[in-house]
Design a protein around this motif. Structure first.
Motif, PDB file in Angstrom:
ATOM      1  N   VAL A   1      48.414  47.846  38.634  1.00 55.02           N
ATOM      2  CA  VAL A   1      48.927  46.954  37.589  1.00 55.02           C
ATOM      3  C   VAL A   1      48.708  47.616  36.239  1.00 55.02           C
ATOM      4  O   VAL A   1      47.658  48.215  35.994  1.00 55.02           O
ATOM      5  CB  VAL A   1      48.198  45.590  37.608  1.00 55.02           C
ATOM      6  CG1 VAL A   1      48.502  44.775  36.360  1.00 55.02           C
ATOM      7  CG2 VAL A   1      48.561  44.787  38.837  1.00 55.02           C
TER       8      VAL A   1
ATOM      9  N   MET B   1      48.578  46.411  32.321  1.00 52.24           N
ATOM     10  CA  MET B   1      48.472  45.208  31.484  1.00 52.24           C
ATOM     11  C   MET B   1      48.577  45.592  30.021  1.00 52.24           C
ATOM     12  O   MET B   1      48.062  46.639  29.608  1.00 52.24           O
ATOM     13  CB  MET B   1      47.109  44.540  31.716  1.00 52.24           C
ATOM     14  CG  MET B   1      46.920  43.284  30.884  1.00 52.24           C
ATOM     15  SD  MET B   1      45.190  42.714  30.696  1.00 52.24           S
ATOM     16  CE  MET B   1      44.478  42.912  32.272  1.00 52.24           C
TER      17      MET B   1
ATOM     18  N   LEU C   1      51.622  43.196  33.811  1.00 49.70           N
ATOM     19  CA  LEU C   1      51.122  41.878  33.432  1.00 49.70           C
ATOM     20  C   LEU C   1      50.946  41.830  31.925  1.00 49.70           C
ATOM     21  O   LEU C   1      50.661  42.852  31.295  1.00 49.70           O
ATOM     22  CB  LEU C   1      49.778  41.570  34.103  1.00 49.70           C
ATOM     23  CG  LEU C   1      49.826  41.166  35.555  1.00 49.70           C
ATOM     24  CD1 LEU C   1      48.397  40.992  36.092  1.00 49.70           C
ATOM     25  CD2 LEU C   1      50.618  39.894  35.760  1.00 49.70           C
TER      26      LEU C   1
ATOM     27  N   THR D   1      48.805  36.072  37.954  1.00 50.93           N
ATOM     28  CA  THR D   1      47.396  36.306  38.255  1.00 50.93           C
ATOM     29  C   THR D   1      47.137  37.789  38.486  1.00 50.93           C
ATOM     30  O   THR D   1      48.063  38.566  38.712  1.00 50.93           O
ATOM     31  CB  THR D   1      46.955  35.527  39.519  1.00 50.93           C
ATOM     32  OG1 THR D   1      47.716  35.995  40.633  1.00 50.93           O
ATOM     33  CG2 THR D   1      47.131  34.036  39.340  1.00 50.93           C
ATOM     34  N   LEU D   2      45.877  38.120  38.482  1.00 52.58           N
ATOM     35  CA  LEU D   2      45.405  39.469  38.764  1.00 52.58           C
ATOM     36  C   LEU D   2      44.356  39.333  39.854  1.00 52.58           C
ATOM     37  O   LEU D   2      43.322  38.678  39.648  1.00 52.58           O
ATOM     38  CB  LEU D   2      44.821  40.098  37.494  1.00 52.58           C
ATOM     39  CG  LEU D   2      44.278  41.511  37.575  1.00 52.58           C
ATOM     40  CD1 LEU D   2      45.378  42.494  37.981  1.00 52.58           C
ATOM     41  CD2 LEU D   2      43.689  41.920  36.229  1.00 52.58           C
TER      42      LEU D   2
ATOM     43  N   THR E   1      41.938  44.793  41.815  1.00 49.51           N
ATOM     44  CA  THR E   1      43.195  45.459  41.475  1.00 49.51           C
ATOM     45  C   THR E   1      42.940  46.574  40.465  1.00 49.51           C
ATOM     46  O   THR E   1      42.354  46.343  39.413  1.00 49.51           O
ATOM     47  CB  THR E   1      44.207  44.447  40.883  1.00 49.51           C
ATOM     48  OG1 THR E   1      44.413  43.406  41.821  1.00 49.51           O
ATOM     49  CG2 THR E   1      45.528  45.122  40.571  1.00 49.51           C
TER      50      THR E   1
ATOM     51  N   THR F   1      43.593  48.579  37.535  1.00 46.43           N
ATOM     52  CA  THR F   1      44.329  48.136  36.358  1.00 46.43           C
ATOM     53  C   THR F   1      44.223  49.141  35.226  1.00 46.43           C
ATOM     54  O   THR F   1      43.137  49.621  34.899  1.00 46.43           O
ATOM     55  CB  THR F   1      43.791  46.764  35.896  1.00 46.43           C
ATOM     56  OG1 THR F   1      43.883  45.846  36.997  1.00 46.43           O
ATOM     57  CG2 THR F   1      44.552  46.226  34.713  1.00 46.43           C
TER      58      THR F   1
ATOM     59  N   ALA G   1      40.648  41.063  32.217  1.00 46.07           N
ATOM     60  CA  ALA G   1      40.627  41.764  33.507  1.00 46.07           C
ATOM     61  C   ALA G   1      39.293  41.541  34.217  1.00 46.07           C
ATOM     62  O   ALA G   1      39.256  41.317  35.437  1.00 46.07           O
ATOM     63  CB  ALA G   1      40.889  43.251  33.299  1.00 46.07           C
TER      64      ALA G   1
ATOM     65  N   HIS H   1      38.935  38.320  35.977  1.00 44.39           N
ATOM     66  CA  HIS H   1      39.660  38.319  37.249  1.00 44.39           C
ATOM     67  C   HIS H   1      39.065  39.326  38.239  1.00 44.39           C
ATOM     68  O   HIS H   1      39.646  39.549  39.308  1.00 44.39           O
ATOM     69  CB  HIS H   1      41.142  38.611  37.005  1.00 44.39           C
ATOM     70  CG  HIS H   1      41.852  37.468  36.370  1.00 44.39           C
ATOM     71  ND1 HIS H   1      42.564  36.543  37.089  1.00 44.39           N
ATOM     72  CD2 HIS H   1      41.941  37.066  35.078  1.00 44.39           C
ATOM     73  CE1 HIS H   1      43.073  35.633  36.282  1.00 44.39           C
ATOM     74  NE2 HIS H   1      42.701  35.930  35.045  1.00 44.39           N
TER      75      HIS H   1
ATOM     76  N   ALA I   1      39.008  42.520  38.167  1.00 43.30           N
ATOM     77  CA  ALA I   1      39.848  43.699  38.383  1.00 43.30           C
ATOM     78  C   ALA I   1      39.012  44.958  38.248  1.00 43.30           C
ATOM     79  O   ALA I   1      37.930  44.944  37.647  1.00 43.30           O
ATOM     80  CB  ALA I   1      40.987  43.719  37.362  1.00 43.30           C
TER      81      ALA I   1
END
Length: 175
Positions: free
Chosen positions: A47, A49, A71, A87-88, A92, A94, A114, A117, A119
């Protein structure tokens, strides 16, 4: 641009780097984002962001070039959020991108988002780092341009003392 500017950070400066002079041209955005994507091509990013406003355009284009999802970290109730049900997922990988950084506030807000979440933040990337490399966000950072711009607090600004009218060109709402 030169003059007297109140930056999104709240600091004052005699110069302002207007990202939209570049972001208005998709071919330039594509080329700049290609360089960011190249620097992170081997990092298994899932992802990309970016914060509103310019960071969203960059996140989209870097994600497109990496073949991953983008995102967007928007302000809501005074903090960065994913809106519209986005969502994240925890873990993930990132990459966080933005246009111009002075103090790192927008990137720090994205890092906090982040982290909320859970990440895995691989790194950050900027078109322009105005801090001269002095801001440490705790993650790998790739800057396409690093410069050092003199900034002043409002109470110590010689531009204010000289009576030079101030401009507020940024997108963050300032008092």
């Amino acid at each position: 641009m030169t003059g007297h500017f109140k930056l999104s950070s709240g600091l004052h400066s005699a110069e302002y780097w207007e990202k939209f002079w570049v972001l208005q041209y998709p071919q330039h955005v594509e080329r700049l984002c290609k360089e960011i994507a190249r620097r992170y091509a081997l990092d298994n990013i899932s992802v990309v962001m970016g914060p509103t406003t310019g960071g969203i355009l960059l996140a989209f284009e870097v994600a497109r070039q990496l073949g991953v999802r983008a995102l967007y970290a928007e302000m809501e109730d005074g903090k960065r959020q994913f809106r519209r049900g986005l969502t994240l997922e925890p873990g993930t990988r990132t990459l966080i991108v933005d246009d111009v950084m002075t103090t790192g506030l927008a990137l720090q807000e994205c890092i906090e988002l982040a982290n909320r979440h859970c990440a895995e933040i691989v790194g950050t990337a900027l078109l322009v780092d105005r801090s001269g490399g002095s801001v440490d966000l705790g993650y790998r950072r790739e800057n396409l341009l690093t410069i050092e711009t003199v900034t002043y607090s409002a109470d110590a600004c010689p531009l204010c003392r000289s009576g030079l009218p101030i401009q507020k060109p940024g997108t963050r709402r300032l008092p």
